[in-house]
Design an enzyme around this catalytic site. Structure first.
Site, mmCIF file in Angstrom:
data_model
loop_
_atom_site.group_PDB
_atom_site.id
_atom_site.type_symbol
_atom_site.label_atom_id
_atom_site.label_comp_id
_atom_site.label_asym_id
_atom_site.label_seq_id
_atom_site.Cartn_x
_atom_site.Cartn_y
_atom_site.Cartn_z
ATOM 1 C CG ASP A 57 -43.392 -57.072 6.186
ATOM 2 O OD1 ASP A 57 -44.055 -57.924 6.788
ATOM 3 O OD2 ASP A 57 -43.876 -56.010 5.760
ATOM 4 C CG ASP A 111 -45.249 -58.276 10.883
ATOM 5 O OD1 ASP A 111 -44.336 -58.153 10.035
ATOM 6 O OD2 ASP A 111 -46.445 -58.309 10.569
ATOM 7 C CD GLU A 143 -49.566 -58.323 7.797
ATOM 8 O OE1 GLU A 143 -49.508 -57.512 8.729
ATOM 9 O OE2 GLU A 143 -49.024 -58.098 6.690
ATOM 10 C CD GLU A 144 -47.261 -57.294 3.742
ATOM 11 O OE1 GLU A 144 -47.777 -56.172 3.801
ATOM 12 O OE2 GLU A 144 -46.182 -57.582 4.294
ATOM 13 C CG HIS A 185 -47.416 -61.609 7.404
ATOM 14 N ND1 HIS A 185 -46.945 -61.328 6.142
ATOM 15 C CD2 HIS A 185 -47.053 -60.572 8.183
ATOM 16 C CE1 HIS A 185 -46.317 -60.165 6.162
ATOM 17 N NE2 HIS A 185 -46.361 -59.688 7.388
#
Lengths: 347, 343, 333
Positions: C162, C215, C192-193, C60
């Site tokens: 991340d 990830d 994604e978050e 991501h």
């Protein structure tokens, strides 16, 4: 295949969410004897198909085969094991339990406790969290690590025990009880005429988010779905309206997750054939395979029948075998005339 | 114009029990669309194609259901026990009137008189387990005959206009249902350059359930959701975002808990508002979710939420400014008419 | 790889506003793939054609951040989090808004630091008053944190490892990949978050045979850390479980088998919280076999996420070897 024997075999077969292989194979073997087709998919969902006379529609009955448990998370010095939970555990039931670690071979262990003599005053009022609990196998670190790896499943050591009056106790009744309903329904359907194809599905990973049901409902795309699970049995201290009574039949679910007219038909049928049943009100969708089946792909109209079960998510989950047989009878009757019911209600 | 909102607000339609509101919407939109259909969950689909080839397909969505309660037990003295359906603050329940079931049986939620309470009792809210509905029945049998367990109920409130505002229940999301209805009621000489499928969904308040089927069943190119949303322009102690303010026009959401608004669609709405001198506001909080949450990720469908500010949603009675309602219709209509600017 | 990583982590791209990072990744990966496109959700796809299994590799590209919800009468921006942002980790951080404005996060006076929540935070953009603030920023603008990447004894510290570290692993693997029988979709996912939304959309469209998320994962190797097996410098982590996914045995075994055969250093991952794009891929349609290669990372969701360069190198190696194998055959039961 006696019902009691199947219950014992099903509940004692290991099948933690995500690694249901053993119970999946057992169920496939049962399906192979009672249905026309029996397969296991890439996620260990087990599918048994019993063809109907017209194959004019598909009904999918789902019961989850997975059970809650743990994975080996880390090793502590001295050969102790720390656990990661799979599914919802009450930390209060854990201390002192016997467990089996499914490593390269099966390894026995105990969830360690502190004897009263070594406790500090006030300790008895405290609850030890899973993070502070550990499994003791009695083995030294080197021997232990030769048999056990991070990620290996850990389950409660389980023996299915018969109590008075046809009650049975053990772990994993949630939801091997439902799986047994699938099998008992098949037994009855063998002697009945039914038009629709019946898809019996043992679903995986229900305890971590009804994942197997979502996958199989999408794949099968049934015209009607039936979820079979367990529900809270009567127990002192819980209001009667929040529970179902053991021995009074399966609990038919009522609420937005379920198709009202189909549910009504199911209950009418129960009354007509004098099959005892109870009602269960579920105001918000959730908690069983029905939640993901209803909205899989273009959607599936659902009904649900649950077996009353005391002490859910403990090692002494207790049920009445009568309820399983009654639920099966009701579902067989329902499946047998679904073509007509569907035409009336949804056609 | 406001009579449609009135008609919808008065309708009964707790999540999972949307028959009455669905019937009323069917009645209002039938003559203005090509066809109507429903699915097994009870979502109502209204199809209004424009007849042009390759026109973009818009899904307009508003939910029919409202928060409420469900009877789950009857005491031996005839008092009814209940659980809540959707997000209702239990502190609002005491001393309210409710109506129950298809027969609209009236009931009241009472409380122990203050005279008989200890000082301590005053200080904490009454939990749900301490509340009962009294329908006047003398015993369990009489009560259960009238209101069997499984019966749904909602607040018993009246719709009233006062100067430039209206009072009523369930503006979340009957305001959205009414807005879409008004959008579908085009004049003979006007037509949108897009194919519209309007869906009035069920069970939004219990987890966006009805809308979960829509991506697969409608396959739209764009989605616009219409909501009655929180207006927080009321006295507050601390600093807090008002979310939306009454009389400041339709609110456009850039983000909420379930979706991030499509920048293209947001831009289109803003430009349309500015060009047509329609007041608008950005929604100033990101809490809450809408049906879009379960629709837009199925392959990726650009979406946006447009809302009418409503004070006191999920409560017995809310307040809505008529001008906000009208301006939301104007904005949405203009945005649909010039939708080609998005493409 | 380090230079690319620096560029990638320092590029703006909170969930929903991934334009800049998407353009950068597109430029970086384009030479190594057969075709690229951007889908309706905003995911960047880079495809290497092949006749074998269809493999979706997801990293991501969005990062945590915030959105301006309100501008107060003194000219301070009030914000809400985008993704899992802990309020105390925002304090006095420098931030960038999507329109280029810069600011610093301040906090109202509080007696107890535990009382700090987003309603007490604000972004100071140097405005004299509300009017000036409204010229510099508007409601609905997204923002992200600023920090430079630094190195310390083989570890790197940066914002948004991340999951920019996953993006870099994907680009590097695409570059190093020699021959593969598989049809490989490198997907740089959005949002994604805020709920794995980009991956849900991409997996739905691609219908892959195997999903591999790249990830970060938490570690148990810092003082009084949660009890978890993952440690920095002990190799790429092969996921067994998190809250979104129980990795099917045949996937996990396949990854570990490839690692052992190629002498790649790896460690098992059991994460007791969180989820990744692999969870979303797994649940797509009638289910997709999925797994995840993770980089053990300390201080996740802070501006000083810290990971080991050696673990990243191992992850690239493992991903390349996985993608070079006959995935279809390897996944047979």
């Amino acid at each position: 295949m006696k019902t009691e024997d199947m219950l014992k075999a099903l509940t004692e077969a290991p099948g933690i969410s995500g690694a249901e292989d053993d119970v999946a194979h057992l169920l496939r073997n049962y399906f192979a004897r009672l249905a026309d087709e029996a397969t296991i998919d890439k996620f260990q969902n087990v599918i048994g198909v019993k063809k109907g006379r017209t194959s004019g529609g598909k009904v999918m009955m789902a019961a989850h085969i997975d059970q809650i448990g743990f994975l080996v998370k880390t090793f502590d010095k001295g050969g102790f094991i720390r656990l990661a939970a799979v599914g919802g555990h009450d930390p209060r039931v854990l201390p002192g339990q016997s467990v089996v670690i499914y490593g390269k071979e099966q390894v026995r262990g105990i969830i360690g406790t502190t004897p009263p003599h070594l406790q500090k005053p006030g300790d008895t009022a405290k609850i030890t969290s899973l993070d502070d609990l550990y499994v003791d196998t009695g083995l030294d670190e080197i021997t232990l690590k030769s048999k056990v790896q991070v990620g290996d499943p850990v389950l409660f050591d389980n023996v299915c025990t018969e109590l008075q009056g046809g009650l049975y106790a053990g772990a994993a009744m949630d939801n091997r009880a439902g799986v047994l309903v699938l099998l008992e329904t098949l037994k009855i359907l063998e002697k009945m005429r039914h038009d629709w194809d019946v898809y019996m599905v043992g679903t995986v990973q229900e305890e971590v988010g009804t994942r197997g049901a979502a996958m199989t409902a999408y794949e099968i795309a049934p015209d009607v779905g039936i979820a079979i699970d367990v529900t809270f049995g009567d127990f002192p201290g819980i209001p009667e309206r929040d529970t179902a009574k053991l021995g009074k039949g399966g609990a038919v679910a009522i609420g937005p997750n379920f198709h009202p007219a189909l549910t009504e038909k199911l209950m009418e049928l129960a009354q007509e054939w004098e099959v005892p049943f109870q009602k269960e009100f579920i105001p918000r969708p959730g908690g069983t395979d029905a939640v993901s089946m209803q909205i899989a792909a273009r959607g599936v109209p659902m009904v649900q029948v649950s077996i009353p079960l005391r002490y859910m998510h403990t090692t002494v989950e207790t049920l009445d075998l009568k309820d399983i047989k009654r639920a099966a009878r009701l579902l067989a009757l329902f499946a047998a005339q679904l073509e007509q019911t569907h035409r009336e209600v949804l056609g | 114009m406001i009579h449609i909102l009135e008609k919808y607000s008065k309708a009964f339609g707790v999540s999972g029990h949307e028959e009455d509101i669905r019937r009323r919407i069917e009645e209002s939109v039938r003559d203005h669309v090509d066809s109507l259909s429903t699915d097994f969950m009870g979502n109502l689909y209204a199809h209004k194609p424009c007849g042009r080839k390759n026109a973009p397909h818009l899904l307009l969505v508003a939910h029919m259901d409202e928060v409420g309660l469900l009877i789950n037990g009857v005491e031996s003295n005839g008092m009814l026990r209940f659980v809540l359906v959707g997000g209702v603050d239990p502190r609002l329940l005491v001393s309210k009137r409710v109506i129950l079931g298809k027969e609209r049986v009236p009931g009241v939620i009472g409380a122990k008189p203050i005279h008989l309470q200890s000082r301590d009792e005053w200080k904490s809210p009454i939990p749900l387990s301490g509340l009962y509905i009294d329908i006047g029945a003398s015993d369990e049998k009489e009560a259960a005959a009238k209101v069997p367990p499984g019966t749904a109920g909602t607040f018993h409130t009246f719709f009233e206009a006062q100067e430039d505002v209206v009072f009523g229940k369930a503006f979340d999301d009957r305001a959205g249902c009414a807005l879409i209805t008004e959008l579908l009621m085009t004049e003979e000489d006007e037509s949108y350059p897009v194919d519209i499928t309007a869906v009035f969904t069920v069970q939004e308040e219990v987890g966006l359930r009805g809308a979960s089927l829509l991506a697969e069943r409608v396959r739209p190119d764009f989605v616009i959701a219409f909501e009655g949303t929180t207006a927080g322009d009321v006295p507050r102690d601390d600093y807090a975002s008002p979310s939306t303010e009454m009389r400041k026009g339709p609110a456009i959401s850039f983000m909420d808990r379930t979706a991030i608004g499509s920048p293209r669609l947001i831009e289109h709405l803003k430009k349309t508002a500015e060009k047509n001198k329609i007041p608008f506001q950005m929604k100033k909080t990101v809490s809450g979710g809408t049906d879009i949450g379960v629709i837009h990720t199925k392959g990726g469908i650009p979406s946006v939420v447009v809302s009418v500010p409503v004070r006191y949603i999920h409560a017995p009675r809310g307040i809505l400014a008529v001008e906000d309602y009208k301006n939301t219709i104007r904005l949405a209509k203009a945005a649909l008419m010039n939708f080609k600017e998005v493409l | 790889m380090k230079a690319l990583l620096k560029k990638v982590v320092e590029t703006f791209g909170p969930s929903g506003r991934e334009d800049a990072i998407r353009q950068l990744l597109l430029d970086e990966i384009k030479p190594y793939v057969d075709r690229t496109f951007i889908d309706n959700m905003g995911n960047l796809h880079a495809v290497k054609e092949g006749k074998g299994a269809r493999v979706m590799v997801a990293a991501h590209m969005d990062e945590i951040g915030f959105v301006v919800t309100h501008i107060d009468e003194k000219g301070f921006l009030r914000i809400s989090p985008v993704g899992g942002v802990a309020p105390v980790r925002c304090l006095y951080q420098r931030v960038l808004l999507e329109n280029g404005a810069r600011g610093v996060v301040g906090v109202e006076s509080v007696k107890n630091p535990n009382d700090i929540d987003f309603s007490k935070l604000y972004v100071d953009i140097g405005a004299r008053d509300e009017k000036e603030a409204r010229k510099l920023a508007q409601e609905g603008l997204f923002g992200a944190f600023l920090n430079e990447m630094t190195e310390m004894n083989g570890l790197i510290t940066a914002k948004s490892l991340d999951d920019r570290v996953g993006c870099v692993i994907a680009v590097e693997a695409a570059r190093q990949l020699k021959k593969s029988p598989n049809e490989i979709h490198f997907v740089f996912t959005v949002q994604e978050e805020v709920g794995l939304r980009g991956a849900i959309a991409a997996a739905y469209n691609i219908e892959p045979d195997l999903g591999i998320a790249l990830d970060v994962t938490g570690t148990g190797d810092t003082p009084d850390a949660p009890k978890m097996p993952m440690k920095l410098r002990e190799g790429v982590a092969v996921k067994i479980k998190d809250n979104s996914l129980l990795v099917p045995r045949r996937v996990k075994d396949f990854f570990m088998r490839v690692a052992e055969k190629n002498k790649i250093i790896y460690q098992p991952e059991i994460l007791t919280f969180g989820g990744t794009d692999a969870g979303a891929i797994n649940l797509s349609r009638s289910g997709v076999l999925a797994g995840c290669l993770s980089i053990p990372t300390r201080y996740i969701h802070s501006v000083s996420e810290t990971a080991s360069l050696s673990d990243i190198e191992e992850a690239i190696k493992l991903l390349v070897k996985i993608l070079e194998s006959d995935v279809k055959k390897e996944l047979e039961d």
